[in-house]
Scaffold this motif. Sequence first.
Motif, PDB file in Angstrom:
ATOM      1  N   VAL A 107      12.274 -40.907 -18.738  1.00 48.17           N
ATOM      2  CA  VAL A 107      12.771 -40.105 -18.794  1.00 48.17           C
ATOM      3  C   VAL A 107      14.610 -39.051 -18.410  1.00 48.17           C
ATOM      4  O   VAL A 107      14.962 -40.033 -18.203  1.00 48.17           O
ATOM      5  CB  VAL A 107      12.607 -40.701 -16.416  1.00 48.17           C
ATOM      6  N   LEU A 108      14.049 -38.012 -18.573  1.00 46.24           N
ATOM      7  CA  LEU A 108      15.581 -36.822 -18.550  1.00 46.24           C
ATOM      8  C   LEU A 108      15.453 -36.375 -17.221  1.00 46.24           C
ATOM      9  O   LEU A 108      16.305 -36.594 -16.447  1.00 46.24           O
ATOM     10  CB  LEU A 108      14.716 -36.193 -19.374  1.00 46.24           C
ATOM     11  N   HIS A 109      14.554 -35.584 -16.678  1.00 45.53           N
ATOM     12  CA  HIS A 109      14.096 -34.991 -15.170  1.00 45.53           C
ATOM     13  C   HIS A 109      12.917 -35.208 -14.727  1.00 45.53           C
ATOM     14  O   HIS A 109      12.083 -34.661 -15.104  1.00 45.53           O
ATOM     15  CB  HIS A 109      15.431 -33.562 -15.302  1.00 45.53           C
ATOM     16  N   LEU A 110      13.186 -34.193 -13.266  1.00 46.56           N
ATOM     17  CA  LEU A 110      12.110 -34.065 -12.547  1.00 46.56           C
ATOM     18  C   LEU A 110      11.368 -31.630 -12.489  1.00 46.56           C
ATOM     19  O   LEU A 110      12.839 -32.135 -12.526  1.00 46.56           O
ATOM     20  CB  LEU A 110      12.545 -34.282 -11.415  1.00 46.56           C
ATOM     21  N   VAL A 111      10.343 -32.508 -13.014  1.00 42.97           N
ATOM     22  CA  VAL A 111      10.276 -31.298 -13.519  1.00 42.97           C
ATOM     23  C   VAL A 111       9.589 -30.526 -12.599  1.00 42.97           C
ATOM     24  O   VAL A 111       9.739 -28.964 -12.152  1.00 42.97           O
ATOM     25  CB  VAL A 111       9.242 -30.706 -14.687  1.00 42.97           C
ATOM     26  N   GLY A 112       8.656 -30.520 -12.297  1.00 48.10           N
ATOM     27  CA  GLY A 112       8.110 -30.535 -10.736  1.00 48.10           C
ATOM     28  C   GLY A 112       6.825 -31.547  -9.658  1.00 48.10           C
ATOM     29  O   GLY A 112       7.049 -32.194 -10.349  1.00 48.10           O
ATOM     30  N   ALA A 113       6.348 -31.689  -8.685  1.00 52.18           N
ATOM     31  CA  ALA A 113       5.937 -32.361  -8.049  1.00 52.18           C
ATOM     32  C   ALA A 113       5.397 -31.365  -6.712  1.00 52.18           C
ATOM     33  O   ALA A 113       5.217 -30.871  -6.162  1.00 52.18           O
ATOM     34  CB  ALA A 113       7.008 -33.527  -7.175  1.00 52.18           C
ATOM     35  N   GLY A 114       3.640 -32.274  -6.619  1.00 51.26           N
ATOM     36  CA  GLY A 114       2.991 -31.779  -5.787  1.00 51.26           C
ATOM     37  C   GLY A 114       1.979 -32.205  -5.342  1.00 51.26           C
ATOM     38  O   GLY A 114       2.437 -33.372  -5.369  1.00 51.26           O
ATOM     39  N   ALA A 115       0.657 -32.095  -4.620  1.00 51.89           N
ATOM     40  CA  ALA A 115       0.349 -33.264  -3.718  1.00 51.89           C
ATOM     41  C   ALA A 115      -0.442 -33.718  -4.678  1.00 51.89           C
ATOM     42  O   ALA A 115      -0.955 -35.045  -4.402  1.00 51.89           O
ATOM     43  CB  ALA A 115      -0.804 -31.319  -2.961  1.00 51.89           C
ATOM     44  N   MET A 116      -1.395 -33.381  -6.046  1.00 53.27           N
ATOM     45  CA  MET A 116      -1.520 -34.338  -6.315  1.00 53.27           C
ATOM     46  C   MET A 116      -1.268 -34.307  -8.080  1.00 53.27           C
ATOM     47  O   MET A 116      -1.498 -36.176  -8.498  1.00 53.27           O
ATOM     48  CB  MET A 116      -2.627 -32.898  -7.689  1.00 53.27           C
ATOM     49  N   GLY A 117       0.333 -34.544  -8.860  1.00 49.24           N
ATOM     50  CA  GLY A 117       0.458 -35.557  -9.687  1.00 49.24           C
ATOM     51  C   GLY A 117       2.259 -34.652  -8.982  1.00 49.24           C
ATOM     52  O   GLY A 117       2.580 -34.170  -8.882  1.00 49.24           O
ATOM     53  N   THR A 118       2.576 -35.493  -9.894  1.00 42.54           N
ATOM     54  CA  THR A 118       4.115 -35.197 -10.897  1.00 42.54           C
ATOM     55  C   THR A 118       4.872 -35.034 -11.955  1.00 42.54           C
ATOM     56  O   THR A 118       4.004 -35.610 -13.142  1.00 42.54           O
ATOM     57  CB  THR A 118       5.119 -36.425 -10.475  1.00 42.54           C
ATOM     58  N   VAL A 119       5.136 -34.248 -12.716  1.00 38.34           N
ATOM     59  CA  VAL A 119       5.569 -33.867 -14.078  1.00 38.34           C
ATOM     60  C   VAL A 119       6.871 -34.131 -14.153  1.00 38.34           C
ATOM     61  O   VAL A 119       7.848 -33.448 -13.273  1.00 38.34           O
ATOM     62  CB  VAL A 119       5.258 -32.667 -14.184  1.00 38.34           C
ATOM     63  N   TYR A 120       7.644 -34.380 -15.060  1.00 38.73           N
ATOM     64  CA  TYR A 120       8.842 -35.094 -15.728  1.00 38.73           C
ATOM     65  C   TYR A 120       8.826 -34.875 -17.167  1.00 38.73           C
ATOM     66  O   TYR A 120       7.947 -34.582 -17.823  1.00 38.73           O
ATOM     67  CB  TYR A 120       9.336 -36.230 -15.900  1.00 38.73           C
ATOM     68  N   ALA A 121      10.607 -34.437 -17.403  1.00 42.69           N
ATOM     69  CA  ALA A 121      10.575 -34.373 -19.194  1.00 42.69           C
ATOM     70  C   ALA A 121      10.767 -35.382 -19.280  1.00 42.69           C
ATOM     71  O   ALA A 121      11.304 -36.022 -18.847  1.00 42.69           O
ATOM     72  CB  ALA A 121      11.765 -32.840 -18.612  1.00 42.69           C
ATOM     73  N   ALA A 122      10.461 -35.903 -20.744  1.00 47.74           N
ATOM     74  CA  ALA A 122      10.866 -36.863 -20.763  1.00 47.74           C
ATOM     75  C   ALA A 122      11.167 -37.123 -22.439  1.00 47.74           C
ATOM     76  O   ALA A 122      10.339 -35.394 -23.246  1.00 47.74           O
ATOM     77  CB  ALA A 122       9.679 -38.282 -20.593  1.00 47.74           C
TER      78      ALA A 122
END
Length: 920
Positions: free
Chosen positions: A81-96
Amino acid sequence: MSGFGDCLAEHTLDALSRGRLSPAEQAAAARHLDGCDACRELLAALARVEVGEVESNLATRPRGVAAPRLAAGDRIGRYTVLHLVGAGAMGTVYAAYDPELDRRVALKLVHHGLLAGDAREAAAARLLREAQALARLSDPNIVTVFDAGRFEGQVFLAMEFVEGGTLRQWLMVERRSPAAIVAMFVAAGRGLAALHGAGLVHRDFKPDNVLVGGDGRVRVSDFGLVRVAPAATASIEETFDPARPLPTGGEAMTRTGALLGTPAYMAPELWQGAQADARSDQFAFCVALHEALQGARPFTAAVLSGAAGGRMVAQGDRIPAGLRAPLAIGLARAPERRHASMAALLAALGRGLTAARRRRTALLGLGVGLCAGLSAWGWQHAQARELAGREAACVAAGARIEAVWGAAARADVERSFAATGKSFAPTTFAKTAPWLDRWAADWRGAAETACRAHTLAGTWDAELRARAEDCLDEARAGFAALVDELRDADAVALTQATNAAAELTPASRCTQPAALRERPDVPQAQRSAARELWVRLARARSLQAVGDYAAAQAAAHAAMAAARASGLPELIAEAEFREAGLHEKRGDYAAAEAGLLRALAAAEGARARGLALAVTTDLVYVVGYAAARPAEGRVWARSAQTQLALHPGASPLDEAHLDSRLASVDDVVGDYAEAARLHARALAVREQQLGPWHPDVARSLVGLAAARQAQGELDAASELYGRALTIQQRVFGPEHPDVAMTLHNLAGVRYGAGALDDAAGFYERALAIAERVLGPDHPGVADTLKDLGVVQRARGELAASLRLQTRALAIYERALGPDHPRVGNSLNSLALVQRDLGAPAEAERLHTRALALFERALGPDHTEVGGVLYNLAELRSEAGAHAEAAALMRRAHAIYAAALGPQHPETVDMARELAQLEAR
C-alpha cells in the motif's frame, strides 16, 4: 529526492503517505519498505494522521461501514500500500505497488458491512467471479482489472491506476463545446458497448464512474455493480450466482438493498424491480449526456420512480438539435422503444452532431438577402450531398474486408476445422473466430479513418493517403492468406490457428502518419508488381503461422527470387527476413543468421527503419541465444535499442519484443535476475497494449516463470506458470499444445522442488493432451516422455523410466532423423538410466553416440558437447580411470567457460569437480 539509501527521510515518508511522490519515486520507496521494518513503522504513524483526516470527512458514512484502516507500507497479498486514494460508503481505494511487475495499481476493498451476514461468503465469491469476467475484457475505454482476491475476509480488486480525474470533474473544469462533450461520452459509450458485447451490464453508469486519464483517454470504471446480462452466453452465465450483486464503492448516493444504482440515473423499469440490462445502461448514459449538454438532468428521481409530485425538468436550448432525437429515444420510458444497442445510439449521435454542424453552417447566410440566401441554400444542399457521398465512400472502403471475412468465409473455416476430425475442433473455432472478427473490425476502422482524414477532414495529403492504401492492401493480403490457409486446415494448422489469428499485426498501424512516412517509396510503374510480391510474402507468413514450415519455405524462396528480380530493396529485405525466420523455426541457426544479415543490409538500403529494427531484434535471439554467442547478442541488442530511440514509428510492443529477446540471452549466461527484470517489463507492456488475455502475455509469463525457476523461486514460478495456463486455456481451450507445454513446465517446477509425485502427475496430464492433439509420434510427445522418464528415474522406477526413454528416442529418430540434436539429448537421458541399471558399457555407448552427433550437428564447442563430456567423465571416474576422466572433464570445463563464462554456476561446479579428479 533523498532518503532512498539506508532509510527513507521523514519528508519522503510524509510525501509518500499523502500520495505526492512520482510513480518512479513511489516504486523505489515501496521496494525499500519491503525490507525495512523501521521505515514501515514510521510510515504507518504518518499514515494514521492522514487516515484520521479522511475519517473526519466521512462523518456521514452509514453505520456499520468500516473506516479506512490500511496504512502506507501495509501489504495486501503481494501488493504494498502506498497511500489512500478515496473512501466512501461502499469501498476504499488505495494506490499500491506491485513488485512482481514493477508498476502501480489501484486496490479497491469492498467494506465488510455491505455484505449481508448469511450471504456474505457467497456474495464475496460471486464478486470474485465477476472480477474474473471483467479481467477477460481488453478495451481501451474500460479500466483494466488485473487481479482479485481476499484480504482478511474482504474482497479486493487490483486495477489499472489512472492518473487524472473523473468525467464529471472534466466537465466542471471549464465550459466545453457540445462536440467535445459528445466525443468524450462516445468514447465512454464504446466502453459500455464492449461490456455489453461480453455479456456484462454496468448498472451504475454516471460521470463519476468514468475516468479521464492524463493522456485524454476515457475509461469506464467502478465495476462493483457489474452483472452478467440476461442474454449472456451460458459459458459466462454458469460462473455467476443469481445472488444480489454487491454494491460498488465511491459514492454514498448509490442505492443498496432491493435497488442498486444511483437514483438520478436509474431507468424507470429498475424502480419497478426489473432486471438491469444493456438498455438500462443506455438510459443512464443518455441521462448523463443530457445533463452534460444541458446543465440539468431530464427527469427528477421522483418521475423515474413514479412517485407522486415528480416532475420533468424543463428542456432548454443548449442541446444541439441533431442530438435531441437520439437522446429522446435513449430516454424512452419503455425499454423496447430505446435504441437497439449502444452501438446504434453512438452512431445516431454521430449523425446528429454532423447534422447540427451543417445546420449551423447553413444559418450563417440567412441575413445576406433572399437571392443570396437561396443561392447559399442550394450550395449548402449540394455540399451536404457531396459530404454524404464522401462519407458513404469511406464506409464502402472499410466494407471491402467483408470479401475476405464474411459469412461465407466464416462457414468455410468452421467446416474446415470440423473436417480434421479432431475432438477439439469446435472449441478451436470458437476461440479463433473472435480474433479474426476483431482484426477485420480493426481493418474496417483503419480504412474508414484513412479515407476520412483525406477526403473529409483534409488533414492528410494525397501522398499520405496513398501510403495508407498500400499499407492497408498489404495488411488485407496477409489476412486473406491466413483465412485461405484456415479454409483448408489440417491437424497441425488447427493447433496453431488461434495463435496465428491472435498474432496478426493490427491494421490500425496503417493510420499512424509517422509510421506511414517511414514507408519507402515504390515507383508507380512497379506498384502492381510490388503488391503481387506482398501477397506472395503474406502467404509465406501465413503458412509459417499455421505450422507448415516446408510449404512456407518454398513460398518464401519463390518470393525471394521475384523480389531480387524486382530490384526493390524493401521487398528483398522482407523476403530475406521471412526466409531467415523459417530457417530459425527449423533449427538451422547458421542459415538464419546469414539471412538476417542480408535482410538488415537490404532494409538499411531501403531506409526501412521499422524492418531494420525487427531484423536486428531477431539477431539478438539467433546470435545471442540460439548460437550461444551472448556477447555478440548484447551488441545487437544495443544496436536495436539505439534504433528504437531514433525510430518515430516504433511502439511499446517493439521494445517489449526486444526485452523478451534480450532476456533469452541473459538466460544463456545465467543472469536470471536480469532476465526476470526484462520479462517483467515486457509483460507489463504487453498487458497494457494487448490486454490481459493475449497469447503474448502468456509467453511473457512463461519467460518470467522460467527465470524465477532458475533463481530457485519455485513458488513464484509455479504461480506465474499457473497464470499463463489460465490464459492459454481461455484463449486456446484445454486441448492445445501450448497448454500441454505449460503443464510440462509446471511439472519441471515440481520436480525441482522434489515433489516427484506432483511432477509425474503434471507430465502425465501434458502427455495425454499432446498425444490427443499432436498424435503419438510427434516430437512434442517425445519431449514429455523423456522428461517424465527423468522423474521416474528419480523416483527409482527404473523400468518405467527405461520404457519412456526408449519410446522417446524412437519417436525422435523417426520424426527428426538420426542426426538431430534432440536425438542426442534423448541418447544422453537413456544412457543415464542404463548407468543406474548397472549397464555402464551400454551407457558409455549411448553417451559416445550422443557426443559424435552433437559435434557434427552443433560443432565441437557447443555446451551440449560439454554436457556429454561431463557424463562420460563421471562414467570413467566410476570405472577407476581417473586420468581419462580428468581429460574429459577438462574439455567439458573449457567449453562451458568459453560459452557461459568462468563465473557461471555450472562452470564453477565443473571446475571444482575437475580439481578433485586431478588431485587423485
